[in-house]
Every structure is written in C-alpha cells, then in structure tokens.
Design a protein around this motif. Structure first.
Motif, PDB file in Angstrom:
ATOM      1  N   ASN A 129       7.198   4.473  -0.280  1.00 33.18           N
ATOM      2  CA  ASN A 129       7.745   4.280   1.046  1.00 33.18           C
ATOM      3  C   ASN A 129       7.778   2.962   1.615  1.00 33.18           C
ATOM      4  O   ASN A 129       6.525   2.223   1.800  1.00 33.18           O
ATOM      5  CB  ASN A 129       6.947   5.023   1.918  1.00 33.18           C
ATOM      6  N   PRO A 130       9.093   2.371   1.740  1.00 35.68           N
ATOM      7  CA  PRO A 130       9.225   0.869   2.047  1.00 35.68           C
ATOM      8  C   PRO A 130       8.680   0.546   3.421  1.00 35.68           C
ATOM      9  O   PRO A 130       8.192  -0.501   3.779  1.00 35.68           O
ATOM     10  CB  PRO A 130      10.619   0.693   2.006  1.00 35.68           C
ATOM     11  N   SER A 131       8.435   1.588   4.195  1.00 36.57           N
ATOM     12  CA  SER A 131       7.710   1.460   5.587  1.00 36.57           C
ATOM     13  C   SER A 131       6.224   1.602   5.605  1.00 36.57           C
ATOM     14  O   SER A 131       5.689   1.439   6.612  1.00 36.57           O
ATOM     15  CB  SER A 131       8.466   2.422   6.536  1.00 36.57           C
ATOM     16  N   LEU A 132       5.674   1.741   4.665  1.00 38.77           N
ATOM     17  CA  LEU A 132       4.296   1.810   4.539  1.00 38.77           C
ATOM     18  C   LEU A 132       3.359   0.946   5.130  1.00 38.77           C
ATOM     19  O   LEU A 132       2.593   1.203   5.911  1.00 38.77           O
ATOM     20  CB  LEU A 132       3.841   2.277   3.246  1.00 38.77           C
ATOM     21  N   ILE A 133       3.492  -0.089   4.988  1.00 38.10           N
ATOM     22  CA  ILE A 133       2.962  -1.570   5.563  1.00 38.10           C
ATOM     23  C   ILE A 133       3.201  -1.354   7.089  1.00 38.10           C
ATOM     24  O   ILE A 133       1.921  -1.459   8.037  1.00 38.10           O
ATOM     25  CB  ILE A 133       3.384  -2.708   4.944  1.00 38.10           C
ATOM     26  N   GLU A 134       4.340  -0.961   7.826  1.00 40.93           N
ATOM     27  CA  GLU A 134       4.433  -1.004   8.859  1.00 40.93           C
ATOM     28  C   GLU A 134       3.511   0.294   9.556  1.00 40.93           C
ATOM     29  O   GLU A 134       3.178   0.059  10.598  1.00 40.93           O
ATOM     30  CB  GLU A 134       5.998  -0.626   9.307  1.00 40.93           C
ATOM     31  N   MET A 135       3.584   1.390   8.920  1.00 42.72           N
ATOM     32  CA  MET A 135       2.817   2.441   9.423  1.00 42.72           C
ATOM     33  C   MET A 135       1.354   2.313   9.396  1.00 42.72           C
ATOM     34  O   MET A 135       0.623   2.609  10.197  1.00 42.72           O
ATOM     35  CB  MET A 135       2.933   3.651   8.387  1.00 42.72           C
ATOM     36  N   ILE A 136       0.678   1.350   8.384  1.00 44.98           N
ATOM     37  CA  ILE A 136      -0.395   1.153   8.441  1.00 44.98           C
ATOM     38  C   ILE A 136      -0.893   0.286   9.503  1.00 44.98           C
ATOM     39  O   ILE A 136      -1.842   0.432  10.200  1.00 44.98           O
ATOM     40  CB  ILE A 136      -1.044   0.415   7.002  1.00 44.98           C
ATOM     41  N   MET A 175      -6.957   3.570  15.003  1.00 47.28           N
ATOM     42  CA  MET A 175      -7.420   4.645  14.104  1.00 47.28           C
ATOM     43  C   MET A 175      -7.702   4.200  12.761  1.00 47.28           C
ATOM     44  O   MET A 175      -7.230   3.026  12.276  1.00 47.28           O
ATOM     45  CB  MET A 175      -6.054   5.678  13.780  1.00 47.28           C
ATOM     46  N   TYR A 176      -8.650   4.716  11.929  1.00 46.09           N
ATOM     47  CA  TYR A 176      -9.019   4.459  10.642  1.00 46.09           C
ATOM     48  C   TYR A 176      -7.874   5.327   9.767  1.00 46.09           C
ATOM     49  O   TYR A 176      -7.569   6.153   9.727  1.00 46.09           O
ATOM     50  CB  TYR A 176     -10.395   5.205  10.670  1.00 46.09           C
ATOM     51  N   THR A 177      -7.707   4.090   8.661  1.00 45.42           N
ATOM     52  CA  THR A 177      -6.364   4.472   7.949  1.00 45.42           C
ATOM     53  C   THR A 177      -7.172   4.635   6.574  1.00 45.42           C
ATOM     54  O   THR A 177      -7.664   3.637   5.980  1.00 45.42           O
ATOM     55  CB  THR A 177      -5.219   3.406   7.933  1.00 45.42           C
ATOM     56  N   SER A 178      -6.433   5.404   5.626  1.00 48.59           N
ATOM     57  CA  SER A 178      -6.740   5.733   4.434  1.00 48.59           C
ATOM     58  C   SER A 178      -5.578   5.917   3.485  1.00 48.59           C
ATOM     59  O   SER A 178      -4.828   6.722   3.985  1.00 48.59           O
ATOM     60  CB  SER A 178      -7.906   6.648   4.327  1.00 48.59           C
ATOM     61  N   ILE A 179      -5.747   5.396   2.370  1.00 45.87           N
ATOM     62  CA  ILE A 179      -4.484   5.895   1.483  1.00 45.87           C
ATOM     63  C   ILE A 179      -5.051   6.215   0.116  1.00 45.87           C
ATOM     64  O   ILE A 179      -6.088   5.560  -0.258  1.00 45.87           O
ATOM     65  CB  ILE A 179      -3.593   4.783   1.312  1.00 45.87           C
ATOM     66  N   SER A 180      -4.453   7.063  -0.708  1.00 41.83           N
ATOM     67  CA  SER A 180      -4.688   7.452  -2.189  1.00 41.83           C
ATOM     68  C   SER A 180      -3.522   7.176  -2.828  1.00 41.83           C
ATOM     69  O   SER A 180      -2.447   7.521  -2.701  1.00 41.83           O
ATOM     70  CB  SER A 180      -5.230   9.199  -2.053  1.00 41.83           C
ATOM     71  N   THR A 181      -3.833   6.439  -3.808  1.00 41.96           N
ATOM     72  CA  THR A 181      -2.578   5.869  -4.804  1.00 41.96           C
ATOM     73  C   THR A 181      -2.655   6.036  -6.172  1.00 41.96           C
ATOM     74  O   THR A 181      -4.292   5.976  -6.638  1.00 41.96           O
ATOM     75  CB  THR A 181      -2.344   4.380  -4.296  1.00 41.96           C
ATOM     76  N   SER A 200      -2.077  -8.100  -0.351  1.00 42.31           N
ATOM     77  CA  SER A 200      -2.406  -9.214   0.632  1.00 42.31           C
ATOM     78  C   SER A 200      -1.768  -8.389   2.105  1.00 42.31           C
ATOM     79  O   SER A 200      -2.338  -8.386   3.025  1.00 42.31           O
ATOM     80  CB  SER A 200      -1.508 -10.396   0.572  1.00 42.31           C
ATOM     81  N   ASP A 201      -0.511  -7.759   1.992  1.00 43.80           N
ATOM     82  CA  ASP A 201      -0.023  -6.985   3.054  1.00 43.80           C
ATOM     83  C   ASP A 201      -0.832  -5.860   3.522  1.00 43.80           C
ATOM     84  O   ASP A 201      -0.863  -5.669   4.647  1.00 43.80           O
ATOM     85  CB  ASP A 201       1.379  -6.397   2.541  1.00 43.80           C
ATOM     86  N   ILE A 202      -1.524  -5.083   2.815  1.00 46.49           N
ATOM     87  CA  ILE A 202      -2.018  -4.077   3.229  1.00 46.49           C
ATOM     88  C   ILE A 202      -3.465  -4.359   3.960  1.00 46.49           C
ATOM     89  O   ILE A 202      -3.912  -3.850   4.707  1.00 46.49           O
ATOM     90  CB  ILE A 202      -2.626  -2.831   2.016  1.00 46.49           C
ATOM     91  N   THR A 203      -4.026  -5.651   3.259  1.00 46.21           N
ATOM     92  CA  THR A 203      -5.217  -6.190   3.774  1.00 46.21           C
ATOM     93  C   THR A 203      -4.909  -6.610   5.365  1.00 46.21           C
ATOM     94  O   THR A 203      -5.439  -6.674   6.061  1.00 46.21           O
ATOM     95  CB  THR A 203      -5.722  -7.355   3.142  1.00 46.21           C
ATOM     96  N   GLU A 204      -3.680  -7.386   5.379  1.00 41.14           N
ATOM     97  CA  GLU A 204      -3.498  -8.026   6.582  1.00 41.14           C
ATOM     98  C   GLU A 204      -2.877  -7.008   7.617  1.00 41.14           C
ATOM     99  O   GLU A 204      -3.331  -7.072   9.055  1.00 41.14           O
ATOM    100  CB  GLU A 204      -2.194  -8.830   6.438  1.00 41.14           C
TER     101      GLU A 204
END
Length: 338
Positions: A117-124, A132-138, A149-153
């Motif tokens: 999903n190209p909008s994933l970083i925006e959602m996080i 809210m505490y965010t979690s992803i399984s990949t 770097s993007d998901i960390t930021e």
C-alpha cells in the motif's frame, strides 16, 4: 496462529517499547479497558452476557494483496472469496478519528502484505500523531534503506517480520516466491537505520511459523535473529486450513504440534477476541475477529455507518451472544486457539 514461545533478545529495546505503551495510557483508555475487561470477566463469572466498552486494540487491513504464494494463506492460496484491494487513507483516518480516544493499539495488517500500500507510511504517521501504538506484520521483502528510514521517522512502534528458516530451501518451502537473503538483508538494514538514528523503535520481532519441515531449525533461527539485531523471537503454530490434507506443508510434530491429530479445537464460549479486538477489511467491513478471513460474519461497513454503530449494533450483539451462549458456534470458531 498461536504463540507458543517468545524470547526477549534485547531487554533494552523491550523495556523501551513497554515505556512507549505506558506513555500512551490516558484516563479515558484506562477507563475503557476497565469497562471492557470488567464486563468480560463478569459475564464469564455470572453466565449472563454483558458487553461494555470500545475495543482496546483492532486490526486494519492496509492491503489484501501479496507478493508471496504461501499455501496456507487465504490470499496466497487463492482462497480469499471477497474482493482484493488496498485500504484508502481517507477511510483509515476516519477510523482513527472515531476510535483514538479509547482505543490504544492498532495493527495495520490482516491479510496481504502491508508494504504494497503506497499510503502505508502516511497511515503510520497519522496514527502515531493521534498517540496510538502502531504495529505491522510483514514478510520482510520491502525493507529497503528508504522504507526502513521512513517507517522509523513515521513513528512505527513494532514490526513483526516472518522468517521461517535459516536458508533458502527451508524458507521457501512455505514462503513460496520468497527470497531468504532479501529478507535477512532487510532486517539488518532496519537495525542499522534504527541504530544510526539512535532510537529504540520500531521494536523488531522475528516470527517463526513452526512446521514439520523447519522445526529442527528453531534454535538456529533464534540465534540468527539475535545476530541480526532483532529484539524478540516469537515461535507460532500456523493455522492449517485443512489439517487432514495440508497444502504442501505439514504441521509440526511432537510438543510443537497445534493439532495433535485433531482437525478442530474443542469449542469454548469464553472468546476474548470477539469482545475486544475486531478487524476492519480494506474496503471497510467490521469483522468480529481475525479468523473471519472472508468477512462472512461482518457487522456492517464503515463507509455507511459509524464505528460505534457497528460495534454496538444488532449484528455484533447477536454474534457475541451466539458464541457466548454456545448455540451453533460459527465455523470460524472451530479452528481457533482462543
């Protein structure tokens, strides 16, 4: 899936993650948890159904598409009967805005690979901004330098990466079309990015689905996870869609077996999942739990109704009562470890 063992590989990162969770607790969230858990335990104790509160945690299906063909996955094996697609960021924002006051934990996965999903970083980022505490399984094939770097930021709190072996041959027995080296390199890249930025998030969890073909590598896989810099190593038994005739893989044997020769688990009516942790499909259907893969028992669609209306609506109440009263349990309950 059922967690059967979790080892902490880095207490420093584990404690930092716990502190991040505690910082997100508010009077409203604590009060909601008391209502939810209190009504659950009271119902079990008295035998009289009472459901109070909003979900503490829930899952949102950011993607119902995947790059792999895992034989026991609904998408990988083409068993998914509902439409496939990607979650719209507008719907996601609406869900967060309706739940952020009382809900704490959001998982941005259900079926499919979230990073498609190209909008994933925006959602996080949006969920993190709403505290809210965010979690992803990949499956771990998209952890490039930039994405790490993007998901960390963006503030991702936890990432669960599937790695079911220590070599390509074992790994691809289940992860069809998967590349072991690519996943391993992605994990190392994320660890390096996190170290360079001098942060403790996201907490990196290596998840090992144990089958007959890989259970002999479990200890070696844990050592590998620690060498790569992961924080937790979690062993899970997978849901086999047809235990009597699995598609190309066999359940683990001995003490690691989930099924013990049985096709189904004995049914119990003390289900916590339907009480506290629903699932939202990419196209807006609110489901009772993560076992309703094909959205057969949907409470309704969030594109037409509010979260509260569906969570407290007639369909939701009828489903919970049906399970609680042990009357003709839904088929999704019969392969569940709850």
């Amino acid at each position: 899936m059922k967690i059967i063992r979790t080892h902490i590989l880095s207490w420093k990162h584990f404690n930092a993650d716990l502190f991040r969770i505690l910082r997100l607790l508010t009077p409203a969230r604590i009060g909601n948890w008391i209502l939810l858990e209190g009504s659950y335990r009271l119902s079990k104790l008295t035998g009289k159904f009472t459901h109070l509160g909003m979900p503490v945690a829930f899952s949102v299906e950011s993607s119902a598409l995947c790059n792999l063909k895992c034989p026991e996955c609904f998408i990988g094996s083409n068993r998914l009967l509902r439409p496939k697609g990607l979650l719209d960021v507008g719907l996601f924002r609406s869900v967060i805005e309706q739940t952020r006051e009382k809900s704490l934990w959001i998982q941005l996965h259900f079926q499919g690979e979230p990073f498609l999903n190209p909008s994933l970083i925006e959602m996080i980022s949006f969920a993190a901004q709403q505290k809210m505490y965010t979690s992803i399984s990949t499956n771990g094939h998209f952890l490039t330098q930039k994405i790490s770097s993007d998901i960390t930021e963006a503030g991702l709190d936890r990432i669960i990466i599937s790695l079911d072996g220590i070599d390509q041959k074992t790994y691809e027995t289940y992860r069809k079309n998967g590349n072991f080296s690519q996943v391993a390199e992605g994990i190392r890249t994320l660890v390096q990015v996190r170290r360079k930025k001098k942060v403790y998030h996201p907490l990196i969890v290596i998840q090992f689905l144990v089958f007959n073909h890989n259970q002999h590598q479990m200890l070696q896989a844990e050592k590998l996870a620690k060498q790569m810099g992961a924080d937790l190593f979690s062993v899970k038994t997978p849901q086999i869609l047809n235990p009597s005739s699995p598609g190309g893989v066999r359940p683990a044997s001995g003490k690691w077996s989930r099924y013990s020769g049985k096709k189904q688990h004995p049914f119990h009516n003390v289900c916590h999942r339907m009480w506290a942790s629903p699932v939202i499909t990419w196209d807006g259907f609110l489901l009772p739990c993560c076992f309703d893969k094909n959205a057969v028992y949907s409470f309704g669609n969030l594109n037409q109704s509010s979260f509260y209306e569906l969570w407290k609506g007639n369909k939701a109440r009828q489903f919970r009562r049906k399970v609680f009263n042990h009357s003709a349990p839904p088929d999704i309950c019969m392969n569940c470890i709850e």
